[in-house]
Each structure stands twice: as C-alpha cells, then as structure tokens.
Design a protein around this motif. Structure first.
Motif, PDB file in Angstrom:
ATOM      1  N   LYS A 221     -24.421  14.235 -25.551  1.00  0.00           N
ATOM      2  CA  LYS A 221     -24.348  13.606 -26.870  1.00  0.00           C
ATOM      3  C   LYS A 221     -24.235  12.088 -26.777  1.00  0.00           C
ATOM      4  N   MET A 222     -23.705  11.596 -25.660  1.00  0.00           N
ATOM      5  CA  MET A 222     -23.432  10.164 -25.521  1.00  0.00           C
ATOM      6  C   MET A 222     -24.406   9.449 -24.593  1.00  0.00           C
ATOM      7  N   GLU A 223     -25.353  10.171 -24.034  1.00  0.00           N
ATOM      8  CA  GLU A 223     -26.233   9.590 -23.017  1.00  0.00           C
ATOM      9  C   GLU A 223     -27.033   8.398 -23.545  1.00  0.00           C
ATOM     10  N   TYR A 224     -27.419   8.440 -24.819  1.00  0.00           N
ATOM     11  CA  TYR A 224     -28.272   7.390 -25.368  1.00  0.00           C
ATOM     12  C   TYR A 224     -27.634   6.014 -25.302  1.00  0.00           C
ATOM     13  N   LYS A 225     -26.310   5.946 -25.340  1.00  0.00           N
ATOM     14  CA  LYS A 225     -25.645   4.638 -25.341  1.00  0.00           C
ATOM     15  C   LYS A 225     -25.836   3.913 -24.011  1.00  0.00           C
ATOM     16  N   SER A 226     -25.919   4.666 -22.921  1.00  0.00           N
ATOM     17  CA  SER A 226     -26.053   4.043 -21.610  1.00  0.00           C
ATOM     18  C   SER A 226     -27.449   3.469 -21.381  1.00  0.00           C
ATOM     19  N   LYS A 227     -28.380   3.700 -22.299  1.00  0.00           N
ATOM     20  CA  LYS A 227     -29.746   3.194 -22.150  1.00  0.00           C
ATOM     21  C   LYS A 227     -29.905   1.762 -22.671  1.00  0.00           C
ATOM     22  N   PHE A 228     -28.835   1.184 -23.232  1.00  0.00           N
ATOM     23  CA  PHE A 228     -28.893  -0.183 -23.728  1.00  0.00           C
ATOM     24  C   PHE A 228     -28.444  -1.147 -22.641  1.00  0.00           C
ATOM     25  N   SER A 229     -29.196  -2.212 -22.474  1.00  0.00           N
ATOM     26  CA  SER A 229     -28.827  -3.221 -21.487  1.00  0.00           C
ATOM     27  C   SER A 229     -27.634  -4.027 -21.991  1.00  0.00           C
ATOM     28  N   ALA A 230     -27.052  -4.829 -21.086  1.00  0.00           N
ATOM     29  CA  ALA A 230     -25.911  -5.689 -21.406  1.00  0.00           C
ATOM     30  C   ALA A 230     -24.749  -4.889 -21.994  1.00  0.00           C
ATOM     31  N   LEU A 231     -24.516  -3.691 -21.453  1.00  0.00           N
ATOM     32  CA  LEU A 231     -23.452  -2.820 -21.942  1.00  0.00           C
ATOM     33  C   LEU A 231     -22.165  -3.069 -21.166  1.00  0.00           C
ATOM     34  N   GLU A 232     -21.053  -3.062 -21.885  1.00  0.00           N
ATOM     35  CA  GLU A 232     -19.735  -3.149 -21.280  1.00  0.00           C
ATOM     36  C   GLU A 232     -18.910  -1.945 -21.698  1.00  0.00           C
ATOM     37  N   VAL A 233     -17.989  -1.522 -20.818  1.00  0.00           N
ATOM     38  CA  VAL A 233     -17.061  -0.443 -21.155  1.00  0.00           C
ATOM     39  C   VAL A 233     -15.643  -0.923 -20.906  1.00  0.00           C
ATOM     40  N   TYR A 234     -14.715  -0.436 -21.743  1.00  0.00           N
ATOM     41  CA  TYR A 234     -13.315  -0.824 -21.626  1.00  0.00           C
ATOM     42  C   TYR A 234     -12.620   0.160 -20.697  1.00  0.00           C
ATOM     43  N   ILE A 235     -12.156  -0.343 -19.573  1.00  0.00           N
ATOM     44  CA  ILE A 235     -11.539   0.533 -18.575  1.00  0.00           C
ATOM     45  C   ILE A 235     -10.433  -0.241 -17.843  1.00  0.00           C
ATOM     46  N   GLY A 236      -9.292   0.396 -17.703  1.00  0.00           N
ATOM     47  CA  GLY A 236      -8.176  -0.239 -17.006  1.00  0.00           C
ATOM     48  C   GLY A 236      -7.667  -1.491 -17.684  1.00  0.00           C
ATOM     49  N   GLY A 237      -7.831  -1.567 -19.016  1.00  0.00           N
ATOM     50  CA  GLY A 237      -7.322  -2.711 -19.750  1.00  0.00           C
ATOM     51  C   GLY A 237      -8.251  -3.905 -19.807  1.00  0.00           C
ATOM     52  N   THR A 238      -9.470  -3.778 -19.280  1.00  0.00           N
ATOM     53  CA  THR A 238     -10.432  -4.877 -19.319  1.00  0.00           C
ATOM     54  C   THR A 238     -11.826  -4.335 -19.623  1.00  0.00           C
ATOM     55  N   TRP A 239     -12.699  -5.239 -20.079  1.00  0.00           N
ATOM     56  CA  TRP A 239     -14.096  -4.885 -20.310  1.00  0.00           C
ATOM     57  C   TRP A 239     -14.892  -5.152 -19.030  1.00  0.00           C
ATOM     58  N   GLU A 240     -15.600  -4.124 -18.566  1.00  0.00           N
ATOM     59  CA  GLU A 240     -16.403  -4.244 -17.352  1.00  0.00           C
ATOM     60  C   GLU A 240     -17.874  -4.025 -17.666  1.00  0.00           C
ATOM     61  N   ARG A 241     -18.733  -4.774 -17.006  1.00  0.00           N
ATOM     62  CA  ARG A 241     -20.166  -4.595 -17.181  1.00  0.00           C
ATOM     63  C   ARG A 241     -20.607  -3.273 -16.563  1.00  0.00           C
ATOM     64  N   MET A 242     -21.432  -2.566 -17.285  1.00  0.00           N
ATOM     65  CA  MET A 242     -21.970  -1.317 -16.757  1.00  0.00           C
ATOM     66  C   MET A 242     -23.319  -1.617 -16.102  1.00  0.00           C
ATOM     67  N   GLU A 243     -23.318  -1.680 -14.804  1.00  0.00           N
ATOM     68  CA  GLU A 243     -24.564  -1.913 -14.085  1.00  0.00           C
ATOM     69  C   GLU A 243     -25.331  -0.619 -13.875  1.00  0.00           C
ATOM     70  N   ASN A 244     -24.584   0.452 -13.567  1.00  0.00           N
ATOM     71  CA  ASN A 244     -25.212   1.747 -13.288  1.00  0.00           C
ATOM     72  C   ASN A 244     -24.328   2.853 -13.853  1.00  0.00           C
ATOM     73  N   PRO A 245     -24.799   3.599 -14.872  1.00  0.00           N
ATOM     74  CA  PRO A 245     -23.987   4.672 -15.460  1.00  0.00           C
ATOM     75  C   PRO A 245     -23.528   5.706 -14.446  1.00  0.00           C
ATOM     76  N   ALA A 246     -24.296   5.900 -13.375  1.00  0.00           N
ATOM     77  CA  ALA A 246     -23.946   6.900 -12.363  1.00  0.00           C
ATOM     78  C   ALA A 246     -22.675   6.526 -11.599  1.00  0.00           C
ATOM     79  N   ASP A 247     -22.261   5.255 -11.702  1.00  0.00           N
ATOM     80  CA  ASP A 247     -21.041   4.835 -11.006  1.00  0.00           C
ATOM     81  C   ASP A 247     -19.777   5.341 -11.688  1.00  0.00           C
TER      82      ASP A 247
END
Length: 278
Positions: A221-247
C-alpha cells in the motif's frame, strides 16, 4: 466553574490494534489533542517530528515491538520527476485544480465512497458515513484546504470530480492529510499526480517540503511513496535522505523502541513548553 485548557499538551497512548499495513502485527499510537490558540504552532512543530493530524488530534506510531512506520517528506527544491512521473503529468494535463476552504460536499463524499469501496473495502474507514466524512474534512483547528481536481465529463461541457486532497499548510510545507480519487481512472495514476501537483504548489509558495504521511517498507500500500526522488524519512529523531528503499527493514527488534515516557520526554514543543505525560 470556568474551565481552561492545560498549559502544555498532554500525551496519551491508544490500546493495541491490528496493524493495517503489516499482517500479524499490532499498532499503537501516541497522540495529543490539537486545540487552543497554539494549535497551528503545535501542528507545525510536531509535524517536523513525525506526527500526523487527524481532525483535532496529532498522532505518531508508538508500537511496542515495531518501528516500521516512517514519516516521509519530499524536498521540493531537489525533486526531479522520473520518466514515468512526467508521463503521468502529461496524461493529467487536462485536469482543473480548485482550492477550497475545508467544507465537505455531497460530490466529494460520493467520490470518497467510490474510492473506499474499490480500494479499501476492508480498511478502518470503510464504514464512514457522510457525517463522519464531513467531520474529517471540516474539524480542523489549523490552516487547511481542500484541493479538488476535475475532468471534463463525457458530454464535453461539464466537469466531474476526479480527485480530492485534504491538505494542511504548515510553516515549512504542505501536509497531505488524506487524498482519494476516482478508481475508474486508474490508468491516469491520479494518486501520483496529486503528489506531483502538491510539489508544484509548494514550490510556487516557497515551501521546502511536501509531507506524505507514513511510508512502511514491505507494505504494498505504501510502495508508491518510495518512487519519488528527494525523499526523506524521520528515523531516530532526525530526517534522513532515502537513497535506497531496500536499505530500510520492517523486521522488529526487541530493543529498538524507547519506553513511552522516554519518547514523550524527547518531543520538542513550541515555545519550549514542558511536556505532560498521562
């Protein structure tokens, strides 16, 4: 007797419920009321810390043995559409956008029901009636807009609603609270198009981010979001760049989550308010 709001937000935790994204897991949310004169400041501040708004409540996943749900946002200045996304924009070039105050209409509700019945018939919102829908749209203590996208009808003269997004305007971006679209137009990739248009709107307004809600690795259901470039995710109290969703992994670890009291203590509030735990 005169009653006044508490000086600082109070945080609560929901009872565990079946997770809507990963089978066999339980979800739990940390939440606080969104009300009073500081509602917009609180929404702005907590949105930067992975919280989402639902009517007059701000919430964030706080599962006891899982931290797969990651708040996601797009860096507008760095975004570049893929070839597929460029085709989506071209396919929807004829859509007309209209920005409205957060007021529910019958046409919106009809499209909402059609969308749920086709895409989320077994979801938690499947039984929402017209009054609950109106509450979702209209009960907002912050700066919100309903953005409608309409297409020319078969008669060639009138227009019909194709997609809708309830959007909050934050001090640093647009937060897509909830969107839905005509499932009969699946070939137009309307969900993707609405995000692309929000990126365009944020760029025009000089806002640096578009907040997409939660991304869950391993959830179709959420896979489509990872297809956008320049994506960041909030993890461990900070925003990190998502270079590869498989990570990113959704497998829980028994030591990965802090106790609720520690999670609440780490939340930053506007004007350095103290945090109350309940």
């Amino acid at each position: 007797m005169r009653h006044t709001l508490p000086l600082a937000p109070q945080f609560y935790v929901t009872a565990p419920q079946p997770c809507p994204y990963l089978e066999g897991r339980l979800e739990r949310k940390l939440f606080t009321a969104l009300q009073g004169e500081q509602a917009e400041d609180l929404n702005d501040t907590l949105s930067k810390q992975g919280f989402r708004r639902s009517q007059n409540v701000l919430y964030r996943p706080s599962c006891s043995d899982c931290n797969a749900c990651l708040s996601a946002r797009i860096r507008v200045a760095d975004f570049a559409p893929s070839k597929s996304q460029k085709r989506t924009e071209k396919k929807n070039a004829q859509l007309a956008r209209r920005t409205r105050a957060p007021w529910a209409t019958e046409e919106q509700y009809e499209l909402f029901r059609k969308y749920l019945d086709a895409r989320h018939a077994d979801g938690g919102m499947a039984d929402m009636d017209v009054f609950e829908f109106a509450a979702m749209i209209e009960e907002t203590p912050v700066k919100s807009r309903v953005i409608e996208y309409s297409a020319r009808a078969d008669d060639g003269r009138t227009r019909e609603l194709a997609a809708v997004c309830l959007t909050d305007v934050l001090d640093d971006g647009l937060s897509m609270v909830y969107s839905f679209y005509d499932p009969d137009r699946h070939s137009q990739s309307l969900g993707t198009y609405v995000i692309l248009d929000h990126i365009r709107l944020a760029r025009e307004a000089g806002l640096p981010y578009v907040y997409l809600g939660y991304w869950v690795p391993g959830s179709p259901k959420m896979e489509y979001k990872s297809k956008f470039s320049a994506l960041e995710v909030y993890i461990g109290g900070t925003w990190e760049r998502m270079e590869n969703p498989a990570d990113f992994d959704n497998r829980p670890h028994p030591l990965s989550n802090d106790p609720i009291a520690e999670q609440v203590a780490q939340i930053s509030l506007p004007n350095a308010q103290p945090v109350r735990k309940r």
